[in-house]
Motif scaffolding. Sequence first.
Motif, PDB file in Angstrom:
ATOM      1  N   TRP A 102       0.923  -1.336  -0.018  1.00  0.00           N
ATOM      2  CA  TRP A 102      -0.105   0.007   0.040  1.00  0.00           C
ATOM      3  C   TRP A 102       0.854   1.381   0.075  1.00  0.00           C
ATOM      4  O   TRP A 102       0.411   2.328  -0.614  1.00  0.00           O
ATOM      5  CB  TRP A 102      -0.904  -0.024   1.323  1.00  0.00           C
ATOM      6  CG  TRP A 102      -1.750   1.176   1.188  1.00  0.00           C
ATOM      7  CD1 TRP A 102      -3.027   1.497   0.725  1.00  0.00           C
ATOM      8  CD2 TRP A 102      -1.487   2.609   1.905  1.00  0.00           C
ATOM      9  NE1 TRP A 102      -3.326   2.614   0.888  1.00  0.00           N
ATOM     10  CE2 TRP A 102      -2.348   3.368   1.828  1.00  0.00           C
ATOM     11  CE3 TRP A 102      -0.089   2.874   2.547  1.00  0.00           C
ATOM     12  CZ2 TRP A 102      -2.307   4.735   2.284  1.00  0.00           C
ATOM     13  CZ3 TRP A 102      -0.264   4.083   3.203  1.00  0.00           C
ATOM     14  CH2 TRP A 102      -1.274   5.099   3.094  1.00  0.00           C
ATOM     15  N   GLU A 103       1.882   1.175   0.632  1.00  0.00           N
ATOM     16  CA  GLU A 103       2.970   2.497   0.887  1.00  0.00           C
ATOM     17  C   GLU A 103       3.127   2.682  -0.531  1.00  0.00           C
ATOM     18  O   GLU A 103       3.324   3.916  -1.063  1.00  0.00           O
ATOM     19  CB  GLU A 103       4.034   1.872   1.729  1.00  0.00           C
ATOM     20  CG  GLU A 103       5.082   3.137   1.907  1.00  0.00           C
ATOM     21  CD  GLU A 103       6.270   2.719   2.876  1.00  0.00           C
ATOM     22  OE1 GLU A 103       7.287   3.420   2.495  1.00  0.00           O
ATOM     23  OE2 GLU A 103       6.193   1.752   3.564  1.00  0.00           O
ATOM     24  N   GLY A 104       3.669   1.691  -1.351  1.00  0.00           N
ATOM     25  CA  GLY A 104       4.236   1.970  -2.703  1.00  0.00           C
ATOM     26  C   GLY A 104       3.080   2.338  -3.655  1.00  0.00           C
ATOM     27  O   GLY A 104       3.366   3.382  -4.569  1.00  0.00           O
ATOM     28  N   SER A 105       1.947   1.944  -3.400  1.00  0.00           N
ATOM     29  CA  SER A 105       0.688   2.247  -4.054  1.00  0.00           C
ATOM     30  C   SER A 105       0.419   3.757  -3.836  1.00  0.00           C
ATOM     31  O   SER A 105       0.119   4.593  -4.746  1.00  0.00           O
ATOM     32  CB  SER A 105      -0.338   1.415  -3.967  1.00  0.00           C
ATOM     33  OG  SER A 105      -0.268   0.037  -4.137  1.00  0.00           O
ATOM     34  N   ASN A 106       0.438   4.186  -2.603  1.00  0.00           N
ATOM     35  CA  ASN A 106       0.085   5.551  -2.272  1.00  0.00           C
ATOM     36  C   ASN A 106       1.248   6.544  -2.735  1.00  0.00           C
ATOM     37  O   ASN A 106       0.740   7.406  -3.494  1.00  0.00           O
ATOM     38  CB  ASN A 106       0.072   5.556  -0.719  1.00  0.00           C
ATOM     39  CG  ASN A 106      -0.371   6.813  -0.273  1.00  0.00           C
ATOM     40  OD1 ASN A 106      -1.521   7.559  -0.694  1.00  0.00           O
ATOM     41  ND2 ASN A 106       0.527   7.769   0.663  1.00  0.00           N
ATOM     42  N   GLU A 107       2.336   6.291  -2.792  1.00  0.00           N
ATOM     43  CA  GLU A 107       3.334   7.180  -3.370  1.00  0.00           C
ATOM     44  C   GLU A 107       3.008   7.199  -4.841  1.00  0.00           C
ATOM     45  O   GLU A 107       3.252   8.187  -5.563  1.00  0.00           O
ATOM     46  CB  GLU A 107       4.884   6.681  -3.138  1.00  0.00           C
ATOM     47  CG  GLU A 107       6.088   7.274  -3.465  1.00  0.00           C
ATOM     48  CD  GLU A 107       7.275   6.963  -3.257  1.00  0.00           C
ATOM     49  OE1 GLU A 107       7.951   7.223  -4.167  1.00  0.00           O
ATOM     50  OE2 GLU A 107       7.426   6.410  -2.214  1.00  0.00           O
ATOM     51  N   ALA A 108       2.879   6.093  -5.495  1.00  0.00           N
ATOM     52  CA  ALA A 108       2.688   5.953  -6.933  1.00  0.00           C
ATOM     53  C   ALA A 108       1.510   6.866  -7.243  1.00  0.00           C
ATOM     54  O   ALA A 108       1.531   7.717  -8.216  1.00  0.00           O
ATOM     55  CB  ALA A 108       2.523   4.607  -7.466  1.00  0.00           C
ATOM     56  N   ALA A 109       0.477   6.843  -6.509  1.00  0.00           N
ATOM     57  CA  ALA A 109      -0.752   7.539  -6.983  1.00  0.00           C
ATOM     58  C   ALA A 109      -0.585   9.113  -6.753  1.00  0.00           C
ATOM     59  O   ALA A 109      -1.046   9.864  -7.568  1.00  0.00           O
ATOM     60  CB  ALA A 109      -1.897   7.232  -6.066  1.00  0.00           C
ATOM     61  N   GLN A 110       0.648   9.483  -5.904  1.00  0.00           N
ATOM     62  CA  GLN A 110       0.916  10.943  -5.973  1.00  0.00           C
ATOM     63  C   GLN A 110       1.927  11.405  -6.946  1.00  0.00           C
ATOM     64  O   GLN A 110       2.206  12.672  -7.048  1.00  0.00           O
ATOM     65  CB  GLN A 110       1.351  11.343  -4.444  1.00  0.00           C
ATOM     66  CG  GLN A 110       0.400  10.917  -3.655  1.00  0.00           C
ATOM     67  CD  GLN A 110       0.962  10.943  -1.971  1.00  0.00           C
ATOM     68  OE1 GLN A 110       1.572  12.048  -1.738  1.00  0.00           O
ATOM     69  NE2 GLN A 110       0.483   9.892  -1.014  1.00  0.00           N
ATOM     70  N   THR A 111       2.291  10.494  -7.700  1.00  0.00           N
ATOM     71  CA  THR A 111       3.444  10.771  -8.623  1.00  0.00           C
ATOM     72  C   THR A 111       3.314  10.502 -10.117  1.00  0.00           C
ATOM     73  O   THR A 111       4.374  10.041 -10.606  1.00  0.00           O
ATOM     74  CB  THR A 111       4.848  10.195  -8.051  1.00  0.00           C
ATOM     75  OG1 THR A 111       4.970   8.779  -8.067  1.00  0.00           O
ATOM     76  CG2 THR A 111       5.385  10.735  -6.858  1.00  0.00           C
ATOM     77  N   ILE A 112       2.194  10.251 -10.327  1.00  0.00           N
ATOM     78  CA  ILE A 112       1.567   9.825 -11.619  1.00  0.00           C
ATOM     79  C   ILE A 112       2.021  10.746 -12.789  1.00  0.00           C
ATOM     80  O   ILE A 112       1.933  11.888 -12.603  1.00  0.00           O
ATOM     81  CB  ILE A 112       0.122   9.660 -11.815  1.00  0.00           C
ATOM     82  CG1 ILE A 112      -0.242   8.589 -10.968  1.00  0.00           C
ATOM     83  CG2 ILE A 112      -0.400   9.408 -13.210  1.00  0.00           C
ATOM     84  CD1 ILE A 112      -1.890   8.378 -10.906  1.00  0.00           C
ATOM     85  N   GLY A 113       2.767  10.536 -13.697  1.00  0.00           N
ATOM     86  CA  GLY A 113       3.533  11.332 -14.448  1.00  0.00           C
ATOM     87  C   GLY A 113       4.968  11.777 -14.470  1.00  0.00           C
ATOM     88  O   GLY A 113       5.479  12.378 -15.217  1.00  0.00           O
ATOM     89  N   ASP A 114       5.371  11.442 -13.002  1.00  0.00           N
ATOM     90  CA  ASP A 114       6.653  12.031 -12.781  1.00  0.00           C
ATOM     91  C   ASP A 114       7.697  11.394 -13.707  1.00  0.00           C
ATOM     92  O   ASP A 114       7.693   9.833 -13.628  1.00  0.00           O
ATOM     93  CB  ASP A 114       6.835  12.049 -11.358  1.00  0.00           C
ATOM     94  CG  ASP A 114       6.025  13.029 -10.640  1.00  0.00           C
ATOM     95  OD1 ASP A 114       5.269  13.730 -11.186  1.00  0.00           O
ATOM     96  OD2 ASP A 114       6.310  13.243  -9.373  1.00  0.00           O
ATOM     97  N   ALA A 115       8.542  11.981 -14.178  1.00  0.00           N
ATOM     98  CA  ALA A 115       9.693  11.517 -14.937  1.00  0.00           C
ATOM     99  C   ALA A 115      10.765  10.556 -14.020  1.00  0.00           C
ATOM    100  O   ALA A 115      11.314   9.472 -14.686  1.00  0.00           O
ATOM    101  CB  ALA A 115      10.642  12.469 -15.678  1.00  0.00           C
TER     102      ALA A 115
END
Length: 491
Positions: A441-454
């Motif tokens: 979940w921790e990685g999923s939450n970070e991923a959701a906040q960084t969608i599109g980041d290079a």
Amino acid sequence: MKNRKSSKLLALGLVFALGLGLSTAFAAVSVAPATTKVTVDGKNASVEAYNIDNGNNYFKLRDFAANLDFGLTWDAATDTAAIDTTTHYKPDATQLITGNWAPATRARIQAVIDENAGKGRYVVFDFDNTSVIFDVQEALLVYQTENLIFKIAPEDMEAVLETGIPDLDKEMGKSIDGKTVTPATLVADLVSDYTWIYNNYSGMKGDKDLAYIHASNEYQDFAAKLRFMYNNLGDYFDHAVSYPWVTYLFTGMTPEEVQELATASHEYWAGYGRYASETWTSPIELPGETGIVSASYTTGVTFTDELVDLYHTLMANDIDVYIISASPIDTILAANECMGYGVPEDQVFAMRNKLDENGRYINEYDYDWGGEGMYAQTQGEGKSTIITNFIAPKYDGAGPLIVFGDSAGDWNMMTDWMKSGDTVLGVIFNRYRKPSSDPIWEGSNEAAQTIGDADARFVLQGRDENKGQLRPSEYSILLGQTEEVLVRPAS
């Protein structure tokens, strides 16, 4: 694209109806650009066209392949173009197909591939619910049960079912009719049921066909309680107990027999065509020591075009691919072979049992495979141990470049080499995991906040479990639901 299959067939009809042979085009006296308009699903398509003065029109087959999304190959040795309506259009072997990838997720994966192509790196995939939608071993257990493919003698079944369970009297909830369920009560009922089946089924020692057996209380009790035991061992005991337990049901089989069984299961469920939760309930006429129980399972699996293509794209970029799965080794080897992933067998790691002197499995995990005590259970921390002991030494001790996973069992290998900088990306297939029980979940939450980041460290890939396919989004639609979801709230 909707109705992609019918669109592809239309493309083939256009190609042949318009007389698009290259020899015809080159035999023409003059060729001029055409103004012919082509539409796909009502929208204008970019297709290069020419008029030939013998009355024919010429279109580039590759343009049709790109617009209608069907596979196209060219064999220079035989001067032959081949159309494959079962695959996606792929202009470059080193680039991912668009498919149903979430655009930002695909872009991030492709960027890491491009930056590291030919640099001696490797990636690691989980298999169940990552490389395939749903769980191939859970599906295999249903297939094995329904077809009664077991090589265990009745007098040995008790020992097989009890293997690795530290407390046979531990309560595992209550039955529907109020009895206390324990591993011991389940084993007693299962041994009784199996003995009756073994003595009556024509595929074992009896003379009754499978339809007759399926209609019996003994079979229905056996199926429901075997599945119940599998489903609940993971909840009431450590995963070190539950994950290898299902592999012991292959006791008495050779690896070749298990792979044959697994291949039949994969092909059956891949073609099943329906994704749903089904329930087995034991009959009231045969409560036994356990009582009446129900157990659910999911129908269907999908070996998606996107993941098979991803494996091949990585290899085309000279990035090595490894699989580390908590399913049994032969289950994964069979899927790798029959579904076209193409990973070398020595780069596949999964649960392994020991063999007897006749080359048949026994109910004992093989911790000594490949070196004394080096072969950990291929789940949780054990996946990182496998990387450390068997994979990293081939790459001067370096960890994986990318790790692909979906749950807690993949979190260790996804993050253990991030601090060193070896692992630059974790790709998470979005199953909407709970923060209270799954660290991914921790990685999923970070991923959701960084969608599109290079430089995103984690990316999410959504899927539609009702259709058994990926979604072009980070959001998933769970089985039996209609609303898309991203990440569960922290509280």
